[in-house]
Design an enzyme around this catalytic site. Sequence first.
Site, mmCIF file in Angstrom:
data_model
loop_
_atom_site.group_PDB
_atom_site.id
_atom_site.type_symbol
_atom_site.label_atom_id
_atom_site.label_comp_id
_atom_site.label_asym_id
_atom_site.label_seq_id
_atom_site.Cartn_x
_atom_site.Cartn_y
_atom_site.Cartn_z
ATOM 1 N N TYR A 26 0.864 -0.930 0.428
ATOM 2 C CA TYR A 26 -0.056 -0.010 0.062
ATOM 3 C C TYR A 26 0.886 1.789 0.265
ATOM 4 O O TYR A 26 0.682 2.328 1.250
ATOM 5 C CB TYR A 26 -0.881 -0.576 1.535
ATOM 6 C CG TYR A 26 -2.420 0.553 0.667
ATOM 7 C CD1 TYR A 26 -2.993 0.121 0.054
ATOM 8 C CD2 TYR A 26 -2.321 1.770 1.475
ATOM 9 C CE1 TYR A 26 -4.601 1.473 -0.306
ATOM 10 C CE2 TYR A 26 -3.383 2.657 1.747
ATOM 11 C CZ TYR A 26 -4.410 1.982 0.589
ATOM 12 O OH TYR A 26 -5.596 3.029 -0.023
ATOM 13 N N SER A 52 2.486 -4.671 9.558
ATOM 14 C CA SER A 52 2.786 -3.355 7.920
ATOM 15 C C SER A 52 1.732 -2.535 8.800
ATOM 16 O O SER A 52 0.949 -2.292 9.782
ATOM 17 C CB SER A 52 2.230 -3.888 7.137
ATOM 18 O OG SER A 52 2.614 -2.202 6.116
ATOM 19 N N GLN A 87 10.070 -8.573 -4.401
ATOM 20 C CA GLN A 87 8.729 -9.359 -5.060
ATOM 21 C C GLN A 87 9.607 -10.894 -4.657
ATOM 22 O O GLN A 87 8.805 -12.326 -4.496
ATOM 23 C CB GLN A 87 8.905 -8.788 -6.567
ATOM 24 C CG GLN A 87 8.406 -7.654 -5.944
ATOM 25 C CD GLN A 87 7.941 -7.192 -7.672
ATOM 26 O OE1 GLN A 87 8.333 -7.868 -8.534
ATOM 27 N NE2 GLN A 87 7.696 -5.660 -7.807
ATOM 28 N N HIS A 109 6.228 -2.822 -13.348
ATOM 29 C CA HIS A 109 7.403 -3.093 -13.914
ATOM 30 C C HIS A 109 8.004 -4.016 -14.168
ATOM 31 O O HIS A 109 7.395 -4.763 -13.155
ATOM 32 C CB HIS A 109 8.404 -1.823 -12.575
ATOM 33 C CG HIS A 109 9.406 -2.081 -13.099
ATOM 34 N ND1 HIS A 109 9.991 -1.518 -14.389
ATOM 35 C CD2 HIS A 109 10.774 -2.068 -12.801
ATOM 36 C CE1 HIS A 109 11.003 -1.724 -14.548
ATOM 37 N NE2 HIS A 109 11.865 -2.351 -13.648
#
Length: 342
Positions: A26, A52, A87, A109
């Site tokens: 986020y 988080s 990732q 991306h």
Amino acid sequence: MPAKVYTDKDANLGVFKNKTLAILGYGSQGHAHALNLKDSGCKVIIGLYPGSKSKAVAEQHGFKVYDTAEAVRRADVIMVGLPDMKQASVYKNDILPNLAKGKTLLFSHGLSVHFGLVKLHKDIDCIMVAPKGPGHMVRRLYAEGKGMPALIAVAQDKSKTAKQQALAWAKGIGSTRAGVLQTSFKEETETDLFGEQAVLCGGASALVQAGFETLVEAGYQPEMAYFECLHELKLICDLMYESGIAGMRFSISETAKYGDITRGPRVVNKATKKEMKKILGEIQSGKFTREWVREYKGGLKKYNKLLKQGEKHKIEKTGLYLRSMMPWMTKKNIKGVQASYS
């Protein structure tokens, strides 16, 4: 022949009817995609790692928040809105085990997919929707009834609807209002990395610092060097952004124009372009990505050292002092730059 531009009429949000869209992360892009898609009538959930700090913000914005793995299980289309170097591990641990036939993975991306940092599940679609601007602008333009231009790409199309899904997502975030171009994961990744390294960030930063150093070493005041080599760069960039290079030249003095066209090629010349081609080759071969992965896994020692060196450059102290005299400017002083001026 100009590339085809896709607009609202080419996209159908009905593609996401009865589907759940998950945004993993986020941050800048993640929050903009989530809010815009929600306002476009889509069902959106957020996936975050336990603990988080973004959870409270996402919940305040009206989203249901789940651990990353659970969000992937619950969703039909999953956007990986995480930093490039995070990732691969998140994909291996939380995303891949919870993917199933018929799901779609979306990236903004292409680095992880193009250079094989993640290995795609064989029964899913994999697409890209990459707005050509920062997340806060994606959100702001959408709220104003406008849109940020974007790129779409398809890496894997098991359902034969991958392109339609990419266009629908682009419409949901407002990008088809402005215009969407189709590319490939390869083209987007390699051109994006090259632009960052050779021109927009690496090239511009090195050029500004070299110009500043040249003037200061010649005995000129650092304040004058700052104004001429950094501060006024925004004025020129804004003119180029609005009207192109020719438009910028139309707006400057004849003296500046003559200096531009006769001296510019002496600074950025055949030797510079040769180095640019070398940088592009390192990107295309995967050498840069392999080096960056090693650096990241090795604790970012060189990365942090070089950043600290840059923060200590005299141009930073000079700029900090001069910007304090500009009340109209939003102050965004980075951590590590000394507040004192000497």
